[in-house]
Design an enzyme around this catalytic site. Structure first.
Site, PDB file in Angstrom:
ATOM      1  CB  CYS A  96      -5.806  -2.002   6.364  1.00  0.00           C
ATOM      2  SG  CYS A  96      -6.532  -4.412   7.007  1.00  0.00           S
TER       3      CYS A  96
ATOM      4  CG  HIS B 245      -4.570  -4.878   1.697  1.00  0.00           C
ATOM      5  ND1 HIS B 245      -5.220  -3.530   1.968  1.00  0.00           N
ATOM      6  CD2 HIS B 245      -5.392  -5.753   3.228  1.00  0.00           C
ATOM      7  CE1 HIS B 245      -6.123  -3.180   2.803  1.00  0.00           C
ATOM      8  NE2 HIS B 245      -6.019  -4.447   3.712  1.00  0.00           N
TER       9      HIS B 245
ATOM     10  CD  GLU C  94      -2.801  -0.899   0.062  1.00  0.00           C
ATOM     11  OE1 GLU C  94      -2.593  -0.301  -0.518  1.00  0.00           O
ATOM     12  OE2 GLU C  94      -3.797  -1.957  -0.317  1.00  0.00           O
TER      13      GLU C  94
HETATM   14  N1  PCA Z   1      -8.549  -6.661   6.352  1.00  0.00           N
HETATM   15  C1  PCA Z   1      -9.641  -5.580   6.941  1.00  0.00           C
HETATM   16  C2  PCA Z   1      -9.073  -4.789   8.336  1.00  0.00           C
HETATM   17  C3  PCA Z   1      -8.803  -6.487   8.797  1.00  0.00           C
HETATM   18  C4  PCA Z   1      -8.120  -7.119   7.827  1.00  0.00           C
HETATM   19  O1  PCA Z   1      -7.458  -8.056   7.816  1.00  0.00           O
HETATM   20  C5  PCA Z   1      -8.814  -4.142   6.078  1.00  0.00           C
HETATM   21  O2  PCA Z   1      -8.811  -4.515   4.914  1.00  0.00           O
HETATM   22  O3  PCA Z   1      -9.382  -3.150   6.606  1.00  0.00           O
END
Ligand code: PCA
Length: 206
Positions: free
Chosen positions: A135, A159, A80
């Site tokens: 996140c 991610h 990200e």
């Molecule tokens: N993914 C979510 C919140 C916790 C996770 O593992 C997100 O992409 O915000």
């Protein structure tokens, strides 16, 4: 020994597991490029996440804080680039930190990190922003915290897609997924490549 703080999240929504938790736990205690990995698993809850994480940052003074989370719509690892000062809840949108900058860039070279993950055979791309949920929240909060203090100096967010194991266990046959071992290999490669970058190695020399 210098440390890397690696965080994952617990399962949320209708997921029975979260690969970010599994990988944070799997890499806990290992050594990468002269640093030991300390792991933490955070609750998917605005506020409680940083209540747990900030004291750990204070105590460990890690060179790098790398957070992981699940994006079930991802087909590869997303490195990200940007965290937004925005959180979306059932009550609507609000800033994460009133008066904070609208967005913060990851403090790591996102394109190079994505390439280093691909180099070990795991698909990854630099991705624009981390969403508006937990996140994004943890990424923004950590970057904001680092801006105000001098150390640690590197931080960012990966991610992860679903693991193949989870897709099979949860009957998500149409979802893109990568084997858990590949995700682990990719995260390991990301950490190694970040530790080779200059400590002030934000994307734009922040
Ligand atoms: N993914 C979510 C919140 C916790 C996770 O593992 C997100 O992409 O915000």
């Amino acid at each position: 020994m210098a440390t890397v703080l690696l965080t994952g999240f617990t399962p949320f929504a209708d997921f029975s597991q979260n690969p970010s938790q599994q990988i944070a736990e799997a890499l806990s205690g290992i050594r990468i490029a002269g640093h030991v990995v300390e792991s933490a698993v955070l609750p998917v809850e605005f506020g409680r996440d940083v209540e747990l994480l900030f004291p750990l940052i204070e105590r460990l003074q890690p060179r790098l804080v790398l957070s992981l989370g699940l994006a079930a719509t991802a087909s590869c690892i997303w490195v990200e680039r940007i965290a937004l000062n925005l959180r979306q809840t059932n009550e609507g949108e609000r800033p994460i930190i009133a008066g904070g900058p609208p967005a913060l860039f990851a403090r790591l070279p996102t394109d190079a990190v994505a390439r280093s993950i691909c180099d070990v055979g795991v698909p990854a791309v630099a991705h624009v922003f981390a969403g508006t949920y937990l996140c994004n929240h943890i990424m923004y909060q950590v970057l904001h915290q680092i801006e105000r203090k001098t150390a640690p100096r590197q931080a960012g967010f990966l991610h992860l897609p679903l693991s193949v194991e989870q897709a099979l266990a949860e009957g998500r046959m149409q979802s893109s997924a990568l084997p858990l071992s590949h995700l682990e290999k990719g995260v390991h490669a990301a950490i190694a490549s970040i530790l080779q970058a200059p400590v002030d190695g934000g994307q734009f020399g922040q």
